[in-house]
Design a protein around this motif. Structure first.
Motif, PDB file in Angstrom:
ATOM      1  N   LEU A  11       0.837  -1.197   0.000  1.00 22.42           N
ATOM      2  CA  LEU A  11       0.000   0.000   0.000  1.00 22.42           C
ATOM      3  C   LEU A  11       0.873   1.250   0.000  1.00 22.42           C
ATOM      4  CD1 LEU A  11      -2.518  -1.098   2.791  1.00 22.42           C
ATOM      5  CD2 LEU A  11      -2.917  -1.140   0.329  1.00 22.42           C
ATOM      6  N   SER A  12       0.317   2.332  -0.543  1.00 21.24           N
ATOM      7  CA  SER A  12       1.027   3.614  -0.484  1.00 21.24           C
ATOM      8  C   SER A  12       0.968   4.144   0.948  1.00 21.24           C
ATOM      9  CB  SER A  12       0.359   4.615  -1.420  1.00 21.24           C
ATOM     10  OG  SER A  12      -0.870   5.041  -0.850  1.00 21.24           O
ATOM     11  N   GLY A  13       1.785   5.156   1.236  1.00 22.89           N
ATOM     12  CA  GLY A  13       1.783   5.739   2.577  1.00 22.89           C
ATOM     13  C   GLY A  13       0.404   6.237   2.987  1.00 22.89           C
ATOM     14  N   GLY A  14      -0.267   6.900   2.047  1.00 25.70           N
ATOM     15  CA  GLY A  14      -1.594   7.429   2.350  1.00 25.70           C
ATOM     16  C   GLY A  14      -2.581   6.319   2.654  1.00 25.70           C
ATOM     17  N   GLN A  15      -2.474   5.219   1.879  1.00 23.83           N
ATOM     18  CA  GLN A  15      -3.365   4.078   2.126  1.00 23.83           C
ATOM     19  C   GLN A  15      -3.045   3.432   3.470  1.00 23.83           C
ATOM     20  OE1 GLN A  15      -2.451   1.973  -1.508  1.00 23.83           O
ATOM     21  NE2 GLN A  15      -4.378   2.598  -2.466  1.00 23.83           N
TER      22      GLN A  15
ATOM     23  N   ILE B 277      -0.045  12.985  11.652  1.00 21.85           N
ATOM     24  CA  ILE B 277      -0.333  11.804  10.835  1.00 21.85           C
ATOM     25  C   ILE B 277      -0.080  12.002   9.350  1.00 21.85           C
ATOM     26  CG2 ILE B 277      -1.980  10.877  12.483  1.00 21.85           C
ATOM     27  CD1 ILE B 277      -4.205  11.850  10.632  1.00 21.85           C
ATOM     28  N   THR B 278       0.170  13.224   8.916  1.00 22.91           N
ATOM     29  CA  THR B 278       0.473  13.408   7.490  1.00 22.91           C
ATOM     30  C   THR B 278       1.929  13.817   7.262  1.00 22.91           C
ATOM     31  OG1 THR B 278      -0.271  15.702   7.591  1.00 22.91           O
ATOM     32  CG2 THR B 278      -1.882  14.076   6.884  1.00 22.91           C
ATOM     33  N   SER B 279       2.708  13.893   8.343  1.00 21.68           N
ATOM     34  CA  SER B 279       4.080  14.411   8.202  1.00 21.68           C
ATOM     35  C   SER B 279       5.009  13.475   7.455  1.00 21.68           C
ATOM     36  CB  SER B 279       4.664  14.718   9.575  1.00 21.68           C
ATOM     37  OG  SER B 279       3.909  15.715  10.200  1.00 21.68           O
ATOM     38  N   ALA B 280       4.703  12.172   7.462  1.00 22.33           N
ATOM     39  CA  ALA B 280       5.597  11.225   6.786  1.00 22.33           C
ATOM     40  C   ALA B 280       5.133  10.942   5.359  1.00 22.33           C
ATOM     41  CB  ALA B 280       5.670   9.925   7.578  1.00 22.33           C
TER      42      ALA B 280
ATOM     43  N   VAL C 165      -1.206  13.568   1.109  1.00 26.87           N
ATOM     44  CA  VAL C 165      -1.690  14.179   2.350  1.00 26.87           C
ATOM     45  C   VAL C 165      -3.205  14.335   2.328  1.00 26.87           C
ATOM     46  CG1 VAL C 165      -1.684  16.341   3.670  1.00 26.87           C
ATOM     47  CG2 VAL C 165       0.473  15.340   2.890  1.00 26.87           C
ATOM     48  N   ASN C 166      -3.696  14.759   1.174  1.00 30.26           N
ATOM     49  CA  ASN C 166      -5.098  15.119   1.103  1.00 30.26           C
ATOM     50  C   ASN C 166      -6.060  13.965   1.356  1.00 30.26           C
ATOM     51  OD1 ASN C 166      -6.471  17.473   0.974  1.00 30.26           O
ATOM     52  ND2 ASN C 166      -7.117  17.148  -1.160  1.00 30.26           N
TER      53      ASN C 166
ATOM     54  N   VAL D  43     -10.293  11.897   5.048  1.00 32.46           N
ATOM     55  CA  VAL D  43     -10.858  10.904   5.959  1.00 32.46           C
ATOM     56  C   VAL D  43     -11.055  11.511   7.349  1.00 32.46           C
ATOM     57  CG1 VAL D  43     -10.370   8.743   7.170  1.00 32.46           C
ATOM     58  CG2 VAL D  43      -9.951   8.908   4.718  1.00 32.46           C
ATOM     59  N   VAL D  44     -10.044  12.254   7.797  1.00 34.45           N
ATOM     60  CA  VAL D  44     -10.140  12.874   9.127  1.00 34.45           C
ATOM     61  C   VAL D  44     -11.284  13.890   9.160  1.00 34.45           C
ATOM     62  CG1 VAL D  44      -8.907  14.229  10.858  1.00 34.45           C
ATOM     63  CG2 VAL D  44      -7.678  12.523   9.528  1.00 34.45           C
ATOM     64  N   LYS D  45     -11.416  14.615   8.062  1.00 40.60           N
ATOM     65  CA  LYS D  45     -12.498  15.592   7.978  1.00 40.60           C
ATOM     66  C   LYS D  45     -13.860  14.904   8.097  1.00 40.60           C
ATOM     67  CE  LYS D  45     -13.863  19.512   5.094  1.00 40.60           C
ATOM     68  NZ  LYS D  45     -13.566  20.230   3.853  1.00 40.60           N
TER      69      LYS D  45
END
Lengths: 242, 218
Positions: free
Chosen positions: A139-143, A165-168, A174-175, A180-182
């Motif tokens: 999986l990608s980092g975002g996934q 949670i999006t820094s790496a 990132v979006n 999802v958080v939104k």
């Protein structure tokens, strides 16, 4: 009474005092962003809230129950407060689905079939219903980060702590995580997030906390904090970002 | 005088090699079980357990295996406990193996990133659940190659049991030498037999190391 209440919190690493008296209340359903320079103590504050760091003085309560270092109390606390990490920390030897199913099964004793249903549901919620059988390294980092969110959601926590949670993540990923958080925020989840995503903090959060040198330096609704910073430290911090 | 053919020598050494294998297997299996217990102590949250496990490991790693065999053999009888060369050898080798395996495995457990502990703790898992479902499965991959590699040391270690009178391969070769007066032939065959036992394990360990060391993780 706030869902998470913090009073006079002090935390030292050896002789280095990282948190110097924090008072903060996070209401149920509230979305709070914690911002500040690195070393300001924001991650430590978050980690104190679910007992990953012990503290020396002060008090943290979650739904009225104090956060201690007692093993039983900690497990009880963590059933109610989930955490998501910068490095995702998925279990690399398990598929996405199994990552999500593990804790409900062994901690809550959920039957396998039911855990599978829950896992499918939360993975669907983070947009990864089709990735149930993928291993983390496929999986990608975002996934991966979205699986980590699903894994936390499967425990049905009252609050989620998000530690950068999006820094790496690569910028283009990132979006998808923030979306999802939104969505969680809109569904009424209580969120405390340490973040560098100022636009997100402005758009989604109810309150922004600016930490400086181990203290809450400024706190308020994003419109106020971002548009009208009162202290030179916050002005400088926000100025550096542009 | 009786003549011994090469086949007589080989046959008798092969029979004795069974005991080398039996002692190695016993020490390795029981040592693995004890080693797992020591490992849990070594990585435990309790300082007292950690110190005790560390002391245990240092004790067995810091003294010669030969002394441990002597102490087991003579110590047990000194305490008035019934003993035999087989029992003393199995006991000493088990304890010795457990100390080394615990230390090898500790390294592998500690190689699992801290984030795995934190993530599983944040999901309300207890210590044993973290170990059982998250940490050990990941550590296991890394332990396989060095563990098999160490089994070679166990096999060679059994040779010392000959000194307390346990008739395994080395002891048998001494006995046969005394009867045949052909030390070079006998010891050469013995060495070849040890090599035949150890080399495949060692080669297997190297292959696994390369295979499991590769990037993919499942």
């Amino acid at each position: 009474m706030p869902l998470i209440a913090i009073e006079g919190l002090h935390k030292r690493f050896g002789s280095n005092e990282v948190l110097k008296g924090i008072d903060l209340g996070i209401e149920a359903g509230e979305v709070v962003a914690i911002i500040g320079k690195s070393g300001s103590g924001k991650s430590t504050l978050l980690r104190c809230m679910n007992g990953l760091e012990a503290y020396q003085a002060g008090k943290i309560t979650v739904e009225g129950t104090p956060v201690t270092q007692d093993e039983t109390d900690l497990r009880h606390l963590r059933l109610r407060v989930g955490m998501i990490f910068q490095q995702f920390n998925l279990f690399p030897h398990l598929t996405a689905g199994r990552n999500v199913m593990l804790a409900p099964m062994i901690v809550k004793g959920t039957a396998e079939a039911e855990a599978r249903t829950i896992a499918a549901k939360v993975l669907e919620r983070v947009g990864l219903g089709q990735k149930f059988d993928a291993f983390p390294d496929q999986l990608s980092g975002g996934q991966q980060q979205r699986v980590a969110i699903a894994r936390a959601l499967a425990m049905e926590p009252r609050a989620l702590l998000c530690d950068e949670i999006t820094s790496a993540l690569d910028p283009e990923l990132v979006n998808e995580v923030l979306q999802v958080v939104k969505g969680l925020a809109q569904d009424g989840m209580t969120l405390a997030m340490v973040t560098h995503e100022m636009r997100f903090a402005r758009d989604v959060c109810d309150r922004v906390i600016f930490m400086h040198l181990g203290k809450v330096h400024e706190i308020g609704p994003p419109s106020e904090v971002f548009s009208n910073p009162r202290t030179p430290e916050l002005q400088q911090f926000l100025g550096q970002l542009h | 005088m009786m003549e011994f053919t090469l086949w007589d020598v080989v046959r008798n050494l092969l029979l004795a090699a069974r005991w080398t294998i039996a002692l190695s297997l016993t020490a390795f299996v029981l040592g693995g079980v004890v080693g797992l217990v020591v490992l849990f102590g070594r990585v435990s949250k309790s300082k007292r357990l950690r110190v005790a496990a560390m002391g245990y490991i240092e004790l067995f790693q810091g003294t010669p295996l030969l002394m441990q065999l002597f102490l087991a053999f003579f110590g047990l009888s000194l305490l008035g406990l019934p003993t035999s060369p087989w029992f003393a050898a199995a006991l000493a080798l088990t304890l010795w193996t457990s100390a080394f395996l615990a230390e090898i495995w500790r390294g592998c457990v500690e190689a699992v990133p801290r984030g795995q502990w934190e993530a599983s703790a944040s999901l309300a898992m207890g210590y044993l659940q973290q170990m059982r479902y998250v940490i050990l499965p990941q550590a296991l991959r890394v332990t396989i190659a060095p563990t098999i590699g160490f089994s070679v040391q166990v096999i060679k270690g059994t040779a010392l049991a000959s000194i307390i009178g346990f008739t395994e391969l080395s002891k048998a070769s001494t006995i046969i030498t005394n009867a045949t007066f052909k030390p070079f032939t006998v010891y050469a065959v013995t060495a070849l037999l040890y090599f035949a036992l150890c080399w495949p394990l060692s080669a297997w360990s190297h292959r696994l190391e390369r295979k499991l060391g590769a990037a993919h993780r499942h």
